[in-house]
Design an enzyme around this catalytic site. Structure first.
Site, PDB file in Angstrom:
ATOM      1  N   GLY A  27       0.798  -1.227   0.000  1.00  8.55           N
ATOM      2  CA  GLY A  27       0.000   0.000   0.000  1.00  8.55           C
ATOM      3  C   GLY A  27       0.825   1.268   0.000  1.00  8.55           C
ATOM      4  O   GLY A  27       1.421   1.637   1.019  1.00  8.55           O
ATOM      5  N   LEU A  28       0.835   1.931  -1.145  1.00  5.93           N
ATOM      6  CA  LEU A  28       1.488   3.238  -1.271  1.00  5.93           C
ATOM      7  C   LEU A  28       0.445   4.305  -1.630  1.00  5.93           C
ATOM      8  O   LEU A  28       0.357   5.353  -1.016  1.00  5.93           O
ATOM      9  CB  LEU A  28       2.581   3.167  -2.366  1.00  5.93           C
ATOM     10  CG  LEU A  28       3.325   4.458  -2.679  1.00  5.93           C
ATOM     11  CD1 LEU A  28       4.219   4.893  -1.515  1.00  5.93           C
ATOM     12  CD2 LEU A  28       4.198   4.294  -3.942  1.00  5.93           C
ATOM     13  N   ASN A  30      -5.972  10.781  -2.485  1.00  2.23           N
ATOM     14  CA  ASN A  30      -5.559  12.084  -3.031  1.00  2.23           C
ATOM     15  C   ASN A  30      -4.127  12.121  -3.521  1.00  2.23           C
ATOM     16  O   ASN A  30      -3.655  13.148  -3.998  1.00  2.23           O
ATOM     17  CB  ASN A  30      -5.747  13.180  -1.967  1.00  2.23           C
ATOM     18  CG  ASN A  30      -7.217  13.381  -1.672  1.00  2.23           C
ATOM     19  OD1 ASN A  30      -8.031  13.497  -2.584  1.00  2.23           O
ATOM     20  ND2 ASN A  30      -7.568  13.366  -0.404  1.00  2.23           N
ATOM     21  N   GLY A  58     -12.671  -7.819 -36.048  1.00  7.64           N
ATOM     22  CA  GLY A  58     -13.882  -7.150 -36.532  1.00  7.64           C
ATOM     23  C   GLY A  58     -14.968  -7.159 -35.454  1.00  7.64           C
ATOM     24  O   GLY A  58     -14.680  -7.039 -34.264  1.00  7.64           O
ATOM     25  N   GLU A  61       1.561   1.198 -11.081  1.00  8.16           N
ATOM     26  CA  GLU A  61       2.989   1.327 -10.737  1.00  8.16           C
ATOM     27  C   GLU A  61       3.659   2.484 -11.481  1.00  8.16           C
ATOM     28  O   GLU A  61       4.813   2.399 -11.902  1.00  8.16           O
ATOM     29  CB  GLU A  61       3.729  -0.007 -10.936  1.00  8.16           C
ATOM     30  CG  GLU A  61       3.160  -1.076 -10.018  1.00  8.16           C
ATOM     31  CD  GLU A  61       4.036  -2.282  -9.834  1.00  8.16           C
ATOM     32  OE1 GLU A  61       5.260  -2.132  -9.892  1.00  8.16           O
ATOM     33  OE2 GLU A  61       3.476  -3.364  -9.620  1.00  8.16           O
TER      34      GLU A  61
END
Ligand code: FAD
Length: 404
Positions: free
Chosen positions: A149-150, A154, A364, A388
């Site tokens: 978790g980084l 915000n 297609g 990342e």
């Protein structure tokens, strides 16, 4: 099909940073390990992933049992040394493994990448012996799923400006805040979490911690409903007066952000490999379809307009493959790969999007339906230019290294 590349450069001085002048010898040899890894994953994918992948995709199911099976095969601890229960391989095998899985299903590749190269690799690089002994065997065997978790609501690209705080209280830190878009934010048994322990704006003001699921004050929040990569769980992690003992700190206080940037150097090679796999999968599907589909009384591959598309796709894939294995080779040699991994990630991810787009075109109208694989590659590929570090952020990393 996969090649390992041996790049030998003259590193007499710090010219490691001046790639334009570096002497580069390239030796294309596929190792036995890579061949074995590829074959094993192809067999495993046919049996365990292909029959279920559209159901997982449509219902956004994170197939946790699959990851346990992948653990038994060594795929959840590819880079983890054998003494900690891992496969003990290097980046060349790791790239091979991630791209082979992603050829089949990018979302399984993404989860495998986040587990291996973000969570486990952060612990491997910066954990102490006790922390490694306690957690790596569980992660490497797939018994536990890892998260990292980084990102916060915000602060994504601007992750150094994070708001989640860790305040010292005796032997503990009290963590408050939220991390979002976290792969395995709900199902992860162990999360490496980077929080602010110093002044905002100070890159030495962040610290990383190992936080187990079930720690009081640590809960998960919203699971994202995504465009692609839908079998890979993406969710919020919430910290509310979460007490974490200092023995869970990775390295020293203040090192968290610098550690995270180093972890991302390897992580970006993962995303390049993920992109490569998606691009190859889309290309191979389009190639075989182009030989089967007839219009104007001939296979559409006979039309130069289609053949040229295939030529462009194949050429871009080869270039992406070279950049990705090159970054992996340098990483295995213990060299700085900040620029090379950013280049590989930037190029391979944009190629994945372009190739998947052309694959839909070659299919297609059928390419626009869920009866054929092209639409899934197209949806999954887009994540690669975002996760990342976006393509724009990769260009910042590359241009900084060129201009310094
Ligand atoms: C499926 C998925 C899985 C993820 N898994 C994880 C995970 O496990 N752990 C984790 O920590 N994070 C994870 N992330 C978060 C991911 O790393 C971020 O989404 C990414 O870094 C971008 O941040 P953002 O979404 O806040 O976009 P923003 O930073 O808000 O960017 C928005 C746009 O502005 C551009 N931009 C921003 N700054 C600049 C600049 N200086 N110059 C030029 N352009 C700029 C960006 O390139 C982008 O186009 C995941 C995201 C997704 C979608």
């Amino acid at each position: 099909m996969f090649v390992s590349l041996r790049f030998e450069r003259n590193f007499a001085t710090s010219e490691a940073n001046i790639i334009m002048n570096a002497a580069i010898a390239i030796d294309f040899v596929e190792t036995d390990n890579q061949r074995l890894v590829s074959q094993m994953i192809r067999d495993f994918g046919l049996r365990e992933i292909k029959p279920m992948m559209m159901e997982w995709d449509e219902q956004q199911i994170f197939p946790i049992d699959l990851f346990r099976k992948m653990g038994a095969l060594g795929l959840m601890g590819v880079l983890v040394p054998e003494e900690y229960g891992g496969a003990g391989f290097g980046y060349l095998e790791y790239i091979t493994a991630i791209s082979e899985i992603s050829k089949i299903d990018g979302s399984i590749g993404l989860s495998m990448a986040a587990h291996n190269s973000l969570c486990s690799n952060h612990l491997l690089q910066f954990g102490n012996k006790e922390q490694k002994r306690k957690y790596l065997p569980k992660l490497a065997t797939g018994e536990w799923i890892g998260a990292w978790g980084l990102t916060e609501p915000n602060t994504g690209s601007d992750s150094g400006n994070m708001r989640t705080t860790g305040v010292r209280d005796g032997d503990h830190y009290i963590i408050n805040g939220a991390k979002n878009f976290i792969t395995h934010g709900k199902s992860g048994n162990l999360a490496v979490v980077i929080v602010r322990t110093g002044e905002p704006g100070n890159s030495r003001g962040m610290t990383s911690f190992l936080i187990e699921k079930g720690t009081p004050g640590f809960t998960s929040g919203k699971k994202e409903n995504k465009l692609g990569m839908r079998a890979s769980e993406t969710a919020e992690m919430i910290f509310s007066d979460c007490r974490v003992h200092q023995s869970q700190r990775l390295g020293l206080e203040g090192e968290g952000f610098v550690q995270a940037m180093k972890v991302l150097d390897g992580g970006r090679i993962s995303i390049a490999a993920l992109s490569l796999g998606i691009a190859i999968g889309a290309y191979e599907a389009a190639l075989s379809y182009s030989k089967e589909r007839h219009q104007f009384n001939q296979p559409i591959s006979k039309f130069q307009g289609i053949a040229f598309k295939l030529a462009d796709m194949a050429t871009k894939i080869e270039a992406a493959r070279l950049l990705t294995f090159r970054a992996g080779d340098l990483k295995d040699k213990g060299l700085d790969v900040t620029r090379e991994s950013a280049m590989a990630k930037l190029f391979a991810s944009e190629v994945a999007v372009e190739v998947a787009n052309e694959a839909v075109q070659i299919f297609g109208g059928y390419g626009y339906t869920k009866d054929f694989p092209a639409e899934k590659y197209y949806r999954d590929a887009k994540l690669c230019t975002i996760g990342e570090g976006t393509s724009e952020i990769q260009k910042i990393v590359i241009s900084r290294s060129i201009l310094r």
